[in-house]
Design a protein around this motif. Structure first.
Motif, short mmCIF file in Angstrom:
data_model
loop_
_atom_site.label_atom_id
_atom_site.label_comp_id
_atom_site.label_asym_id
_atom_site.label_seq_id
_atom_site.Cartn_x
_atom_site.Cartn_y
_atom_site.Cartn_z
N VAL A 1 0.90 -1.16 -0.06
CA VAL A 1 0.13 -0.07 0.18
C VAL A 1 0.83 1.33 -0.07
CG1 VAL A 1 -1.68 1.30 1.40
CG2 VAL A 1 -1.86 -1.00 1.06
N GLY B 1 -0.65 1.15 6.34
CA GLY B 1 -0.38 2.06 5.14
C GLY B 1 0.09 3.49 5.58
N PRO C 1 2.15 4.55 0.90
CA PRO C 1 1.45 5.39 2.17
C PRO C 1 1.10 6.78 1.93
CG PRO C 1 3.85 4.50 2.45
CD PRO C 1 3.59 4.36 0.97
#
Length: 363
Positions: free
Chosen positions: A26, A52, A28
């Motif tokens: 994911v 994330g 950030p």
């Protein structure tokens, strides 16, 4: 992908669930600064990374064998309740050949000087343990005292057991740090951040959208929280190989509340009394050979009231809401509470992102 990065946490409801295997990356979207490199700070950083967030952790020092931090001065036994640690550590301990994290599931025995039915608090705790399906191997049986060759002069008359995670804190803290780094966390060695509760504007602007204060005893300064008090703990370490006494799996520790100094030695009267109590409890323990590092001590961060995991309610100097989340005061239960507190921080961070915390408060 390195092995530590394949152990990941997801928040389901109010709990953190641990899984093992590849996880979808994911990108950030938000940055978070975690202040504190102990078990609370690093576990929180791990959970944030898996959720994330881009995470930076700052600490004055990190776990090492040369200069141990507070999180290493522990037995350490993950206790039931209030943790959900079995859901995590059963999985972790099953991967021992690949990951040297220092967590092992062991049958743990608890002994009492009177019938547990006469001790309302302990009885309530035992009944709660017995009712939890995830806790394996539970058995209430006073004869465990004789089964484990406990000295009959030690005065214990009742006991129960269950499977529980036992942690080599030196090993685990090193593994936890490597896990955070493998997941992309940045570690920065820095001195005291000073008071952050009143604003934290500078730190927030430099490091991220939110700050997690996991400074332990340092919260006396960082959160201006004078309810934080030290609880001195000490451990005597012996070689537990069965050659000089029967192998035992329990950790025994001494705690002294409100003591600010670390001036104990292995020959201090308090430690001599502690060793004498242990020797009377476990036959043969007086013959034990001391570990190469025979004695460690540290200050655990307690609060006069309770563990603090909440958002900072005081406004910043410019009238806007604070972006600080506090997580400290776990005392001698840092390992037990680490996952639960990290889950709470995730929930508070979600609330923070949904609230108009950048708007000026209506005064």
């Amino acid at each position: 992908m390195s092995l530590p990065s394949q152990v990941y946490l997801t928040r389901e409801g109010t709990e953190l669930i641990l899984s093992y295997g590849p996880k979808t990356h994911v990108t950030p979207s938000s940055r978070v600064l975690v202040i504190g490199g102990g078990v609370t700070g690093l576990t929180t950083a791990w959970a944030l990374l898996d959720a994330g967030y881009a995470v930076t952790v700052t600490s004055e020092k990190w776990a090492s064998l040369e200069d141990r931090i507070t999180s290493q001065i522990a037995g350490a036994l993950w206790e039931w309740p209030p943790a959900v640690c079995g859901k995590h550590t059963n999985l972790i301990s099953s991967t021992t050949q690949e990951m040297e994290h220092g967590v092992r599931m062991r049958m743990t025995n608890f002994f009492f000087e009177q019938s547990i039915h006469k001790m309302s608090g302990q009885l309530e705790k035992m009944n709660e343990i017995a009712a939890v399906h995830d806790i394996q191997g539970f058995k209430h049986d006073p004869t465990l005292v004789k089964t484990h060759a406990v000295n009959q002069d030690a005065g214990v008359v009742d006991s129960y057991r269950h499977l529980a995670p036992v942690i080599d804190t030196d090993q685990y803290m090193g593994w936890l740090r490597s896990t955070v780094v493998a997941k992309g966390g940045k570690l920065i060695t820095a001195g005291s951040m000073g008071p952050v509760a009143a604003g934290g504007q500078a730190a927030g602007e430099v490091w991220g959208q939110a700050i997690v204060n996991a400074t332990g005893l340092g919260a006396y300064e960082t959160a201006a929280d004078h309810s934080v008090v030290p609880l001195r703990g000490a451990l005597v370490r012996v070689i537990n190989d069965g050659k000089r006494f029967p192998i035992v799996k329990e950790a025994l520790c001494l705690v002294q509340p409100y003591v600010h100094t670390l001036d104990l030695t292995i020959d201090s009267p308090e430690i001599v009394r502690m060793r004498d109590r242990c020797n009377k409890f476990v036959p043969g323990l007086e013959n034990a050979e001391l570990d190469p590092v025979p004695f460690v001590q540290g200050l655990r961060p307690f609060r006069d009231t309770n563990v603090r995991v909440d958002r900072e309610q005081r406004l910043k100097a410019d009238g806007t809401h604070s972006r600080i989340i506090h997580s400290y005061g776990q005392g001698g239960s840092g390992f037990t509470l680490s996952f639960g507190c990290a889950a709470d921080v995730l929930g508070l961070l979600s609330e923070l992102e949904k609230s108009p915390y950048l708007e000026r408060a209506n005064l």
